[in-house]
Design an enzyme around this catalytic site. Structure first.
Site, PDB file in Angstrom:
ATOM      1  N   HIS A 120       0.851  -1.195   0.000  1.00  0.00           N
ATOM      2  CA  HIS A 120       0.000   0.000   0.000  1.00  0.00           C
ATOM      3  C   HIS A 120       0.888   1.246   0.000  1.00  0.00           C
ATOM      4  CE1 HIS A 120       1.186  -0.429   4.221  1.00  0.00           C
ATOM      5  NE2 HIS A 120       0.985   0.879   4.323  1.00  0.00           N
TER       6      HIS A 120
ATOM      7  N   ASP B  44       0.779   5.163   1.844  1.00  0.00           N
ATOM      8  CA  ASP B  44       0.066   5.801   2.952  1.00  0.00           C
ATOM      9  C   ASP B  44      -0.669   7.028   2.423  1.00  0.00           C
ATOM     10  OD1 ASP B  44       1.165   3.896   4.622  1.00  0.00           O
ATOM     11  OD2 ASP B  44       2.784   5.185   5.327  1.00  0.00           O
TER      12      ASP B  44
ATOM     13  N   HIS C 154       4.755   0.178  -0.267  1.00  0.00           N
ATOM     14  CA  HIS C 154       5.509  -0.615   0.724  1.00  0.00           C
ATOM     15  C   HIS C 154       4.616  -1.665   1.351  1.00  0.00           C
ATOM     16  CE1 HIS C 154       3.737   2.837   2.830  1.00  0.00           C
ATOM     17  NE2 HIS C 154       3.738   2.101   3.938  1.00  0.00           N
TER      18      HIS C 154
ATOM     19  N   ARG D 252       7.691  -9.154  15.365  1.00  0.00           N
ATOM     20  CA  ARG D 252       8.108  -7.821  14.921  1.00  0.00           C
ATOM     21  C   ARG D 252       7.082  -6.780  15.355  1.00  0.00           C
ATOM     22  NH1 ARG D 252       7.352  -4.735  10.112  1.00  0.00           N
ATOM     23  NH2 ARG D 252       8.993  -3.170  10.033  1.00  0.00           N
TER      24      ARG D 252
HETATM   25  C1  LIG Z   1      -4.874   8.233   9.115  1.00  0.00           C
HETATM   26  C2  LIG Z   1      -5.025   7.026   8.603  1.00  0.00           C
HETATM   27  C3  LIG Z   1      -4.134   6.454   7.533  1.00  0.00           C
HETATM   28  C4  LIG Z   1      -4.531   4.990   7.508  1.00  0.00           C
HETATM   29  C5  LIG Z   1      -6.011   5.078   7.799  1.00  0.00           C
HETATM   30  C6  LIG Z   1      -6.053   6.042   9.011  1.00  0.00           C
HETATM   31  C7  LIG Z   1      -5.580   5.282  10.290  1.00  0.00           C
HETATM   32  C8  LIG Z   1      -4.702   4.055   9.942  1.00  0.00           C
HETATM   33  C9  LIG Z   1      -3.795   4.229   8.681  1.00  0.00           C
HETATM   34  C10 LIG Z   1      -3.373   2.884   8.076  1.00  0.00           C
HETATM   35  C11 LIG Z   1      -2.099   2.264   8.688  1.00  0.00           C
HETATM   36  C12 LIG Z   1      -1.813   0.910   7.971  1.00  0.00           C
HETATM   37  C13 LIG Z   1      -1.890   1.025   6.449  1.00  0.00           C
HETATM   38  C14 LIG Z   1      -3.169   1.781   6.028  1.00  0.00           C
HETATM   39  C15 LIG Z   1      -3.300   1.760   4.525  1.00  0.00           C
HETATM   40  C16 LIG Z   1      -4.368   1.248   6.804  1.00  0.00           C
HETATM   41  O1  LIG Z   1      -5.130   0.376   6.484  1.00  0.00           O
HETATM   42  O2  LIG Z   1      -4.453   1.927   8.023  1.00  0.00           O
HETATM   43  C17 LIG Z   1      -3.094   3.200   6.609  1.00  0.00           C
HETATM   44  C18 LIG Z   1      -4.221   4.177   6.234  1.00  0.00           C
HETATM   45  C19 LIG Z   1      -3.825   5.031   5.036  1.00  0.00           C
HETATM   46  O3  LIG Z   1      -2.716   5.566   4.983  1.00  0.00           O
HETATM   47  O4  LIG Z   1      -4.663   5.115   4.151  1.00  0.00           O
HETATM   48  O1  LIG Z   2       5.286  -2.412   9.840  1.00  0.00           O
HETATM   49  C1  LIG Z   2       5.797  -1.794   8.912  1.00  0.00           C
HETATM   50  O2  LIG Z   2       7.008  -1.816   8.684  1.00  0.00           O
HETATM   51  C2  LIG Z   2       4.948  -0.981   7.959  1.00  0.00           C
HETATM   52  C3  LIG Z   2       3.749  -0.355   8.636  1.00  0.00           C
HETATM   53  C4  LIG Z   2       2.995   0.511   7.682  1.00  0.00           C
HETATM   54  O3  LIG Z   2       3.263   0.551   6.510  1.00  0.00           O
HETATM   55  C5  LIG Z   2       1.884   1.347   8.184  1.00  0.00           C
HETATM   56  O4  LIG Z   2       1.524   1.254   9.387  1.00  0.00           O
HETATM   57  O5  LIG Z   2       1.374   2.134   7.370  1.00  0.00           O
HETATM   58 FE   LIG Z   3       2.275   2.213   5.497  1.00  0.00          FE
END
Ligand SMILES: C=C1C[C@]23C[C@H]1CC[C@H]2[C@@]12CCC[C@@](C)(C(=O)O1)[C@H]2[C@@H]3C(=O)O
Ligand SMILES: O=C(O)CCC(=O)C(=O)O
Ligand SMILES: [Fe+2]
Length: 348
Positions: A207, A209, A264, A274
């Site tokens: 994905h 961010d 990533h 981890r």
């Molecule tokens: C502020 C954010 C950004 C979110 C949604 C919300 C809270 C959690 C973040 C993440 C973190 C993990 C990858 C992701 C793709 C997910 O599923 O949750 C991220 C998402 C995004 O960057 O779109």
């Molecule tokens: O765990 C990781 O190294 C990546 C986590 C991540 O990509 C995220 O929280 O958006």
């Molecule tokens: Fe991420």
């Protein structure tokens, strides 16, 4: 985190709640990978770690280096990700937040479920999209970390923007002091249990961010990989005391594509647990983000339409890895794939 900004951010998910039908297995006692966790795209998942001797590696930048600005600009253009040292966050605070995360994840499943994230929530225990219900002691550590990491995020913003020739006067929403006081952010603590069959599983799927930038702390177990054009998946090795910084979709938009957001993912490890802590940083949730006027001109039309973080999160919840191209203004006329379009990733 129970903060005003995340309450506003969560509005973005009201129309796209995530209903996860997962049971939460007790990972500490699993001997085999449950079928429901077996990853369905083996082609996309070469054995954990990608090339063993990657000829290039993600840049590590010392923020005290007089050339930091130039080095950051180059890393943003060519990698979309870099690691920082001498970032000002004390190593013992990083150790504390790591152990706070471990304490949280080692609670019994039934206790963690008391803090389950609601389908349209930003915070809570769950499978990706976390927080709340912490013991007081843990809140203190998390607050201390958020204060520090927020400051670092503002500093990195100016370094990243500065390397594009952008100054404080160009970003009104950075506030009168230019310290991004109104910024929104979410702190996501990710736990990746040791996995008996790591090549058939995935920790966090590929994905980008939806942020301006993300600051990631990873413990000493590697797992983060970034997609590098022409090379494939490159592991970002843990460097003691360093933090990983990656460009998010909103900085991609703001820089009119000059700083591409990086695809990533996180793979899992056969024997080691981890933990990573992501600080997902963005603008005030209702500020319109569009390509900076200084970066557009006759030969460089704006490639993206204006969009707020809140709206973008909704778009991401709907289109996932195609969200960025869905806000693109000019589609390529000849039908060639947009280089910024991560459309090789299948959405399940
Ligand atoms: C502020 C954010 C950004 C979110 C949604 C919300 C809270 C959690 C973040 C993440 C973190 C993990 C990858 C992701 C793709 C997910 O599923 O949750 C991220 C998402 C995004 O960057 O779109
Ligand atoms: O765990 C990781 O190294 C990546 C986590 C991540 O990509 C995220 O929280 O958006
Ligand atoms: Fe991420």
């Amino acid at each position: 985190m129970p903060s005003r900004s995340s309450a506003v951010l969560s509005d973005a998910f009201k129309s796209h709640p995530v209903h996860l039908h997962h049971k939460h297995p007790d990972f500490s006692s699993l001997q085999e990978l449950p079928d429901s966790y077996a990853w369905s795209q083996p082609d996309d998942h070469p054995p954990s770690g990608g090339p063993i001797f990657a000829s290039e590696s993600v840049p590590v930048i010392d923020l005290d280096d007089p050339n930091a600005l130039k080095l950051i600009g180059h890393a943003c253009k060519t990698w979309g990700v870099f690691q920082v040292t001498n970032h000002g966050i004390p190593t013992d605070l990083l150790d504390h937040i790591e152990s706070a995360g471990r304490t949280l994840f080692s609670l019994p499943v039934h206790q963690k479920l008391k803090a389950a994230r609601s389908p349209d929530g930003v915070s809570g225990y769950g499978v990706a999209r976390i927080s709340s219900f912490f013991p007081k002691l843990m809140c203190d550590v998390i607050e201390a970390y958020q204060t520090e990491v927020k400051r670092l995020a503002g500093r990195l913003m100016w370094l990243m923007l500065g390397s594009l020739g952008i100054s404080k006067a160009d970003i009104k929403w950075a506030g009168p002091k230019g310290n991004f006081k109104g910024a929104s952010a979410a702190l996501q603590i990710n736990s990746y249990p040791a996995c008996p069959d790591p090549d058939r599983a995935m920790g966090l799927a590929a994905h980008t961010d939806s942020t301006l930038l993300t600051i990631l702390y990873q413990n000493s177990t590697s797992g983060l990989q970034v997609l590098r054009e022409g090379t494939g998946w490159v592991t970002v090795p843990p460097v003691r005391g360093a933090l990983v910084v990656n460009v998010g979709d909103l900085l991609h938009i703001l820089s009119n594509g000059l700083y591409p957001s990086v695809l990533h993912r996180a793979v899992v490890n056969r024997t080691r647990h981890r933990l990573s802590i992501a600080y997902l940083y963005g603008p005030p949730s209702s500020v319109q983000i569009s390509p900076l006027p200084r970066l557009v001109g006759p030969g460089q039309p704006p490639l993206y339409r204006p969009i707020t973080w809140s709206e973008y999160l909704g778009t991401k919840a709907k289109h996932f890895n195609k969200a960025l191209s869905s806000v693109r203004v000019f589609s390529p006329v000849n039908g060639l794939a947009d280089v910024t379009d991560h459309n090789t990733v299948k959405v399940n």
